[in-house]
Design an enzyme around this catalytic site. Sequence first.
Site, PDB file in Angstrom:
ATOM      1  N   ASN B  75       0.846  -1.278  -0.003  1.00  0.00           N
ATOM      2  CA  ASN B  75      -0.036  -0.161  -0.139  1.00  0.00           C
ATOM      3  C   ASN B  75       0.841   1.225   0.004  1.00  0.00           C
ATOM      4  OD1 ASN B  75      -0.272   1.686   2.683  1.00  0.00           O
ATOM      5  ND2 ASN B  75       0.256  -0.375   3.368  1.00  0.00           N
ATOM      6  N   ASN B 134       3.876   4.953  15.796  1.00  0.00           N
ATOM      7  CA  ASN B 134       4.086   4.440  14.129  1.00  0.00           C
ATOM      8  C   ASN B 134       5.591   4.958  13.906  1.00  0.00           C
ATOM      9  OD1 ASN B 134       4.071   3.952  11.525  1.00  0.00           O
ATOM     10  ND2 ASN B 134       2.099   4.678  11.204  1.00  0.00           N
ATOM     11  N   CYS B 137       5.991   3.184   9.183  1.00  0.00           N
ATOM     12  CA  CYS B 137       5.692   3.610   7.712  1.00  0.00           C
ATOM     13  C   CYS B 137       6.529   3.829   6.952  1.00  0.00           C
ATOM     14  CB  CYS B 137       4.438   4.776   7.898  1.00  0.00           C
ATOM     15  SG  CYS B 137       3.857   5.123   6.335  1.00  0.00           S
ATOM     16  N   THR B 203       5.109  -2.664   7.900  1.00  0.00           N
ATOM     17  CA  THR B 203       5.362  -3.143   6.377  1.00  0.00           C
ATOM     18  C   THR B 203       6.551  -2.805   5.936  1.00  0.00           C
ATOM     19  OG1 THR B 203       4.604  -0.906   5.503  1.00  0.00           O
ATOM     20  CG2 THR B 203       2.734  -2.484   5.953  1.00  0.00           C
ATOM     21  N   CYS B 348       3.023 -37.794  -9.971  1.00  0.00           N
ATOM     22  CA  CYS B 348       3.283 -36.635 -10.472  1.00  0.00           C
ATOM     23  C   CYS B 348       4.706 -36.268 -10.954  1.00  0.00           C
ATOM     24  CB  CYS B 348       2.555 -35.439  -9.829  1.00  0.00           C
ATOM     25  SG  CYS B 348       3.645 -34.969  -8.194  1.00  0.00           S
ATOM     26  N   CYS B 351       8.480 -34.626  -6.879  1.00  0.00           N
ATOM     27  CA  CYS B 351       9.635 -35.036  -6.035  1.00  0.00           C
ATOM     28  C   CYS B 351      10.850 -35.334  -6.818  1.00  0.00           C
ATOM     29  CB  CYS B 351       9.106 -35.806  -4.974  1.00  0.00           C
ATOM     30  SG  CYS B 351       8.607 -37.710  -5.866  1.00  0.00           S
ATOM     31  N   CYS B 381      20.093 -39.651   0.135  1.00  0.00           N
ATOM     32  CA  CYS B 381      19.031 -38.737   0.795  1.00  0.00           C
ATOM     33  C   CYS B 381      19.491 -37.770   1.898  1.00  0.00           C
ATOM     34  CB  CYS B 381      17.781 -39.169   1.210  1.00  0.00           C
ATOM     35  SG  CYS B 381      16.375 -38.019   2.072  1.00  0.00           S
TER      36      CYS B 381
END
Lengths: 452, 422
Positions: B75, B134, B137, B203, B348, B351, B381
Site C-alpha cells: 500500500n 508508528n 510507515c 510493512t 506426478c 519430487c 538422501c
Amino acid sequence: MGTRFDIACGRLPEAVLDLNFADAHPGLSNEQAALEADRCFYCYDAPCVEACPTDIDIPRFIKAIASDNLAGASKTILQSNILGGSCARVCPTEILCEQKCVHTAIEANHAVRIGALQRFATDWQMNQTTHPFQRAQSTGRRVAIVGAGPAGLACAHRLAMHGHDVTIFDRHEAPGGLNQYGVAAYKLADNFAQKEIDFLMSIGGIQFQGGAVLGQTITLADLRQSYHAVFLGIGLSGVRALGFENEGVEGVLDAVAFIEALRSSTLSEVPVGRRVVVIGGGNTAVDAAVQAKRLGAEEITLVYRRGPEHMSATSVEREWAQTNGVTVRFWASPHHLLTDQDAVQGICFSRGTPEGGYDPQDSFTLEADMVLKAIGQVFVPDPIQKDQILVENGRIVVDAHGRTSMPGVYAGGDCTAGEDLTVAAVRDGRDAAEAIHAELMASSVEKDANNG
Amino acid sequence: MADLRTVFAGIKSPNPFWLASAPPTDKEYNVRRAFQAGWGGVVWKTLGEDPPVVNLSSRYGALGFEGRRLIGLNNIELISDRPLATNIAEIKRVKREFPDRAVIVSLMVPCEEDKWKAILPIVEETGADGIELNFGCPHGMSERNMGAAVGQVPEYVEMVTRWCKQNTRMPVIVKLTPNVTNILMPARAARAGGADAVSLINTIQSVIGVDLDAMAPMPVVGGKGTHGGYCGPAVKPIALRMIGEIARDPTMAGIPISGIGGISNWRDSAEFLAMGAGSLQVCTAAMHYGFRIVEDMIDGLSNWMDGKGYERLDDVTGRAVSQFVPWNQLNMKFRTIADIDQDACVGCGLCHIACEDTSHQAISKRNGPDRRHYEVIEDECVGCNLCAHVCPVDDCITMVPQPVDGELTWPEHPSNPHRITA
C-alpha cells in the site's frame, strides 16, 4: 402394425434447431481457464502426455495458459497436433489424457479438464490472423495425398511446412473428412472444421482437389508417376450391413450417411423419423441417435447387442446419449425388419446374455419409422486392388513410419490398423509426413551427390 | 474451553485478536463493525497533526501466486486523512460503548517534543487504553522524516519513546519497522526509552510489480508508481523471525510483543504466540475477507489449545522461543530421510524432478504398468525436505527422523577449523 410411416423434415422450428446444434460444450471463459490451468500439477514426465497419441506436451501448454502465454500454449499444442482444435472438441479425453491425469488418483472423475484447456488455447490461435508456423523454402518435391480427413490434413500441413508442394485429393467437394462429414454437428459447431482447415491451409503450399475418387477419376499408378510420394488417408469407406434381405426398404439407413446428410444440409431440410432405432455401440451410433433426437425425433432407442462395458463409445458418450433422451438397450441382436409397402415399420430383436448367446424365442419389437445402422465401418480395398499394396485384417499394412508395401506410398488414419480416433489419424499423418520428408531429402542429397 | 482473555502491557481484551492500525480501523463505522464481529481490540489508524494528510488514488498493489489472490499486499496510503478532532470524537464514543475491548491509538507527529506533548493529552482524554508509536510507515511519511525515518534511527526511537512515557500515563507500544539491518537495535532503543511493549512488523518497503503496459511500478498513479509497504501472508516468515529474535534477546527479556505480519488464521496466530507474541494484530486477512474471519481465528485457536491442554494464552506465548537458536547450536548428528507413501503417491514426478535437477538425485523413477513409481535412494538422501514440500499430496512424503547418536554442534565439529577442543 397399423402405424403410419412417418419420416419428415423440419420437425422443430429453425430457432430450436439452431440451439440444438449449437456448441455442445462451449469454450472456457478466461476466468475458468485460469482456475482450471492452476489445478494442473505440472507433472514431470506427465502420464497425460503418454496417453495422448500425438504426444502433446500437456503440462507445458497448461503452464503457458496459467502464465497467460497463449501464443506459447497454442503453438505447443499445434506443433504436435495441427488439428488440436478439433481434437480438443472430439477426443474421448476420458479414455486418453484425462484418464491418466494424476488428479484422478486423488478424486475419481476430477481430472484437469485438458480438452477444454486445449480448446481454450487453440481457439485463441484461431482468432489471430497469423499462422504459428512458417513454410520452409520450397524443395520442389511434390506429394499427393488421397483423403482430406484428419490424417491427410495433418500429413499435408507437415509436408508443406517442410517446403514440399502438396495436393490433396478427396471424393467430397470440401476437405475435412470425418470432421466435416462424420462427427456430430454440435461437437464442431460454428463451422469449426472448415475454419480449422482454412487455418491449416494458410501455411501455403497445399492444394485441394475435390471430387476426385481413387480408382475412378484418379489412380494410384498415375499419382506415383506424377508425384514424388503418395500418402493414403482414405479411411473406412464401407459400412457393415445387418444382412437382412429387405434391408433396402425405405427408412433403413446407414448412420454414416444420415450424419453426412445432416452435416451437408440445412438442418430444417434433414429428414428424420418420428420413432428412430439406432443399432450399434460406437460413437457413430451415439452421434446419430442424439442428432436424430435433436432434429425432433420423438422416440429414440439405441440398441446394442452386448453390454455397456463392451461399447466402443465411452461411458461419457453413453451418458451423453442417455441425458439427451435416448433410451439405450443392451444385449439385443437385430432379428428381422418389419416392413409395409417397402417402408420399415419396426425391428425385432432377440434378447441375449453374456453366457447364452441370443435366443430367437425371446424377442421384442420396436416400432420405427427410421432404422439407423451403425454396426461398424470397414476398409474397402477396391480402389487400390490393382496396386498390390499389402492389406491384412482389412487394413492397409504400414510400418512404424507409415510406409506401405509399395515404395513411395504411405498410409495412415483409419485405413491402417490401430485406434480409429481423430487424434491417432493426426499422429499417423504427421509421422508419415516426417518419413516422407526424410526420404525425399535423402534422395535429393543423393541426386546432388551424383550431380556433383 | 481455553481462556483467550488477554492482558498485554496492562491492556485488557477478551481475545488476543486486534485489528492493526490500517484502513480497517480508520473510522468509527468500521471499528464498530469489527467489535460486533468479535475482534478483541483495535489499533486505531494513525493520527497525526492537523491539517490531515491527503491520500492518493489508487493505493494498493497485490501479489497473487498460481491462482491465489493477495498472498501479498502493498500500500501507498498514508496515515489517517481525517481531521484529528473527528477521529478523537469517534474513538471516545467507541471506547465508551465497548469498554471491554482494547482501543489503542496509533500516533505519528514530527520528531519534536512539543508536538508529542501536545497530542498525548488529547488522546488520553478519549479513554483509549494505550498508544502505539508508528515508527514504521515506510513510504510517504518517511519522506517527511516521520514513520520509518524515525524507526530506522535507534536514538530517535529512544528519544521519542521517552517523551511519550514522560507525558502520558497510557502504556506505550513502539511499532517497529522491519526495514532495518538488525531489528534488535530499534527494539533495544525502545526499551531503553521506557517502552511498555513493542509491536512488529510494520510493512516492508516494496515494489509489488510492474505494469508492463504503463511501464511503471504498481499501483500506477497517473503514469508513475512509488514504493509501498508490503504485508500479507507472504511476510509472515519475516515477522516470525524478527519477533523470535526480540523474544530470545536477554536485554529484551519480558517485554510484551504484539505480533503483526500476515496473520491469516488461527494456526498463524498460534505460531506468532509460540515465537513470543502476547497479542496479535491482523490487517490483510480482514481486508481480503472482511471482519468475520476472526470467528475461525478465535474458535480454531481455542480448539487447538484445548487439544494441546493449554489453558490460557500465557501457556503458549513464547513456548517455541527457547528452541529458536542460532545455527551453531543445531545438532549435526540429527538426520531425516524422506519416505514416500506409495499408496498415496499419484505419480506426478514433482519430487523426482526437484531432487534430480536441484538437489541430490535421491529419488529414482521407474515407469510401472499403471503409473510411474518413485523411490527414495536412502543413501543419497540428505533429508533436505524439498520433495515433501513440492509433493501436492498431503502426508504422502514424510521425513523420517533417524536414530541419533549423541549431539555434535558446529563449534565442536571435526570439520570446523576453528572448533573448540576440549
